[in-house]
Write a protein that holds these residues in place. Structure first.
Motif, PDB file in Angstrom:
ATOM      1  N   HIS A  51      16.112 -53.622 -17.372  1.00  7.26           N
ATOM      2  CA  HIS A  51      17.138 -53.315 -16.789  1.00  7.26           C
ATOM      3  C   HIS A  51      17.515 -53.849 -14.954  1.00  7.26           C
ATOM      4  O   HIS A  51      16.614 -53.131 -14.533  1.00  7.26           O
ATOM      5  N   THR A  52      18.964 -54.443 -15.165  1.00 10.82           N
ATOM      6  CA  THR A  52      19.121 -55.067 -13.643  1.00 10.82           C
ATOM      7  C   THR A  52      20.637 -54.701 -12.686  1.00 10.82           C
ATOM      8  O   THR A  52      21.249 -55.661 -12.709  1.00 10.82           O
ATOM      9  N   TYR A  66      14.756 -64.264 -18.559  1.00  3.68           N
ATOM     10  CA  TYR A  66      15.843 -65.368 -17.667  1.00  3.68           C
ATOM     11  C   TYR A  66      16.829 -64.019 -16.885  1.00  3.68           C
ATOM     12  O   TYR A  66      16.876 -63.087 -17.481  1.00  3.68           O
ATOM     13  N   LEU A  67      16.583 -65.019 -15.567  1.00  8.45           N
ATOM     14  CA  LEU A  67      17.594 -63.725 -14.666  1.00  8.45           C
ATOM     15  C   LEU A  67      19.024 -63.818 -14.705  1.00  8.45           C
ATOM     16  O   LEU A  67      19.299 -62.425 -14.544  1.00  8.45           O
ATOM     17  N   ALA A  68      19.070 -64.179 -15.676  1.00 11.85           N
ATOM     18  CA  ALA A  68      20.736 -64.398 -15.867  1.00 11.85           C
ATOM     19  C   ALA A  68      21.205 -64.904 -14.015  1.00 11.85           C
ATOM     20  O   ALA A  68      21.205 -65.482 -13.503  1.00 11.85           O
ATOM     21  N   ASP A  69      22.280 -63.637 -14.203  1.00 11.29           N
ATOM     22  CA  ASP A  69      23.181 -63.318 -12.367  1.00 11.29           C
ATOM     23  C   ASP A  69      22.518 -62.322 -11.762  1.00 11.29           C
ATOM     24  O   ASP A  69      22.877 -61.664 -10.535  1.00 11.29           O
ATOM     25  N   ALA A  70      20.994 -62.297 -12.322  1.00  9.83           N
ATOM     26  CA  ALA A  70      20.432 -60.672 -10.878  1.00  9.83           C
ATOM     27  C   ALA A  70      20.182 -61.703  -9.953  1.00  9.83           C
ATOM     28  O   ALA A  70      19.563 -60.835  -8.432  1.00  9.83           O
ATOM     29  N   VAL A  71      19.737 -62.956  -9.557  1.00 12.49           N
ATOM     30  CA  VAL A  71      19.342 -63.266  -8.286  1.00 12.49           C
ATOM     31  C   VAL A  71      19.590 -65.042  -8.283  1.00 12.49           C
ATOM     32  O   VAL A  71      20.495 -65.556  -9.902  1.00 12.49           O
ATOM     33  N   LEU A  72      20.352 -65.107  -7.455  1.00 10.23           N
ATOM     34  CA  LEU A  72      21.429 -66.150  -6.971  1.00 10.23           C
ATOM     35  C   LEU A  72      20.106 -68.121  -6.709  1.00 10.23           C
ATOM     36  O   LEU A  72      19.225 -67.405  -6.165  1.00 10.23           O
ATOM     37  N   MET A 121      22.926 -51.099  -5.258  1.00  9.61           N
ATOM     38  CA  MET A 121      22.294 -51.836  -6.636  1.00  9.61           C
ATOM     39  C   MET A 121      21.558 -52.961  -7.065  1.00  9.61           C
ATOM     40  O   MET A 121      20.471 -53.162  -7.739  1.00  9.61           O
ATOM     41  N   ALA A 122      22.477 -53.836  -7.075  1.00  8.66           N
ATOM     42  CA  ALA A 122      22.169 -55.199  -6.909  1.00  8.66           C
ATOM     43  C   ALA A 122      20.914 -55.467  -6.135  1.00  8.66           C
ATOM     44  O   ALA A 122      20.030 -56.099  -6.738  1.00  8.66           O
ATOM     45  N   MET A 123      20.747 -55.175  -5.341  1.00  4.79           N
ATOM     46  CA  MET A 123      19.335 -55.543  -4.095  1.00  4.79           C
ATOM     47  C   MET A 123      18.829 -54.688  -4.206  1.00  4.79           C
ATOM     48  O   MET A 123      17.411 -55.315  -4.803  1.00  4.79           O
ATOM     49  N   ASP A 124      18.563 -53.829  -5.123  1.00  8.26           N
ATOM     50  CA  ASP A 124      17.529 -52.459  -5.369  1.00  8.26           C
ATOM     51  C   ASP A 124      16.742 -53.110  -6.927  1.00  8.26           C
ATOM     52  O   ASP A 124      15.822 -53.175  -7.281  1.00  8.26           O
ATOM     53  N   SER A 125      17.532 -53.805  -7.275  1.00  4.20           N
ATOM     54  CA  SER A 125      17.183 -54.255  -8.748  1.00  4.20           C
ATOM     55  C   SER A 125      16.404 -55.922  -8.749  1.00  4.20           C
ATOM     56  O   SER A 125      15.628 -56.296  -9.056  1.00  4.20           O
ATOM     57  N   ARG A 126      16.750 -56.452  -7.376  1.00  8.31           N
ATOM     58  CA  ARG A 126      16.045 -57.403  -7.288  1.00  8.31           C
ATOM     59  C   ARG A 126      14.629 -57.167  -6.469  1.00  8.31           C
ATOM     60  O   ARG A 126      13.447 -57.678  -6.998  1.00  8.31           O
ATOM     61  N   GLU A 127      14.803 -56.276  -6.166  1.00 11.68           N
ATOM     62  CA  GLU A 127      13.396 -55.356  -5.516  1.00 11.68           C
ATOM     63  C   GLU A 127      12.430 -54.988  -6.492  1.00 11.68           C
ATOM     64  O   GLU A 127      11.314 -55.167  -6.458  1.00 11.68           O
ATOM     65  N   LYS A 128      12.926 -54.900  -7.266  1.00  8.36           N
ATOM     66  CA  LYS A 128      12.279 -54.584  -9.022  1.00  8.36           C
ATOM     67  C   LYS A 128      11.395 -55.332  -9.607  1.00  8.36           C
ATOM     68  O   LYS A 128      10.865 -55.511 -10.210  1.00  8.36           O
ATOM     69  N   ASN A 141      17.861 -63.496  -1.092  1.00 10.17           N
ATOM     70  CA  ASN A 141      19.084 -63.102  -1.803  1.00 10.17           C
ATOM     71  C   ASN A 141      19.665 -62.154  -1.339  1.00 10.17           C
ATOM     72  O   ASN A 141      21.244 -61.911  -0.828  1.00 10.17           O
ATOM     73  N   GLN A 142      18.299 -61.275  -0.798  1.00 10.96           N
ATOM     74  CA  GLN A 142      18.691 -60.085  -0.297  1.00 10.96           C
ATOM     75  C   GLN A 142      19.581 -60.745   1.531  1.00 10.96           C
ATOM     76  O   GLN A 142      20.264 -59.592   2.028  1.00 10.96           O
ATOM     77  N   SER A 143      18.723 -61.552   2.051  1.00 18.50           N
ATOM     78  CA  SER A 143      19.625 -62.123   3.533  1.00 18.50           C
ATOM     79  C   SER A 143      20.604 -62.302   3.036  1.00 18.50           C
ATOM     80  O   SER A 143      21.436 -61.944   4.279  1.00 18.50           O
TER      81      SER A 143
END
Length: 303
Positions: A142-143, A161-167, A184-191, A220-222
């Motif tokens: 879950h992201t 499959y990361l879908a749109d969690a990561v560009l 929350m998107a940034m937190d999910s990327r760290e996950k 992405n985070q940057s």
């Protein structure tokens, strides 16, 4: 539409985005998203040309470029659709869809995206972990952030499959990357750091290795931090959201004559402003019944 093998039985259909699918056998596949309405005939034709028919749809999230054909395939092939609870709720009717489009009118939402309205057969469990669906064993991660119930899916081949969690690298120049909650998107990327998989698919034209993923997550985070700081710098005094919209569109040269496109810019800018407010970098004030966003009072006093 070209079909390309990623690893084992995990493939992608290459359209406006990558639409992954998992082959159960030579005749059946499970779709991980269904693409845009405009891609329906091309996607269905590409699958049928290879002798494949959908056996299920395990959808990452309810955005128009990811579930535009879910209801169609569900009804035509009598197959199950699976979504998380927040995403399933959004697909119930025009007004719930408006929660995604936000700035578009109900009639506009219905006219442009009624294809998204359907009732999923399966609600995905809220916990990460193994999930059996349509004859195959997947893993869910879950992201939330890009959308309320966004989920990443790992196929039996160990492809995530990361879908749109990561560009993907291709989109790292995005001027206003969309996330319902940037934080929350940034937190999910760290996950996603430290996952053990060797192959990752991003919906918008990207496949990377496990070694490449950490660098892509950093980028992405940057990107979000950079865009947030650029937008904050355009708000030197209390401003209305409309004034901020005008300043941001001028800065990024987002010039359009299409009202609906301008309304989408407004939505994406709002999400960055909310991120800055929640981080304490902007403060909300009210003057004459109008909300104003500006530097925090302590910062303004210091200046």
């Amino acid at each position: 539409m070209k079909l390309s093998q990623v690893k084992g039985n995990t493939w992608v259909a290459e359209g406006m985005e990558l639409i992954p699918f998992y082959k159960l056998d030579e005749h059946r596949c499970i779709l991980l998203d269904t693409g845009l309405l405009s891609e329906r005939e091309e996607l269905e034709g590409a699958l049928l040309d290879q002798g494949l028919t959908p056996a299920g749809i395990l959808c990452s999230h309810a955005h128009v470029d990811h579930c535009g054909n879910s209801g169609y395939f569900q009804q035509k092939y009598r197959i199950p659709v699976a979504l998380t609870a927040p995403e399933a709720a959004m697909c119930q009717n025009v007004l719930t869809l408006k929660c995604y489009f936000l700035t578009l009118s109900p009639d506009t939402v219905e006219r442009e995206s009624a294809c998204m309205i359907h009732t999923p057969d399966v609600i995905l469990p809220p916990e990460d972990g193994p999930f059996s669906f349509a004859g195959a064993e997947f893993t869910l991660i879950h992201t939330p952030g890009h959308s309320a119930g966004h989920v990443c899916t790992v196929t039996p081949d160990g492809v995530c499959y990361l879908a749109d969690a990561v560009l993907s690298h291709e989109l790292l120049g995005a001027k206003l990357p969309y996330n319902l909650s940037q934080a929350m998107a940034m937190d999910s990327r760290e996950k996603l750091r430290g996952l053990p998989y060797d192959t990752y698919i991003m919906a918008h034209h990207g496949v990377c290795t496990g070694e490449e993923l950490p660098h892509l997550l950093d980028a992405n985070q940057s990107l979000i931090r950079t865009r947030a700081e650029e937008i904050r710098a355009l708000i030197p005094r209390p401003m209305t959201l409309s004034q901020i919209d005008a300043a941001v569109c001028a800065y990024y040269q987002l010039f359009t004559h299409k009202p609906n496109r301008a309304l989408r810019f407004e939505r994406n800018i709002r999400f960055f402003v909310e991120y800055l407010v929640d981080r304490g970098l902007l403060e909300v004030r009210c003057r004459g019944g109008v909300a104003l966003y500006g530097p925090p009072s302590s910062q303004a006093a210091a200046q």
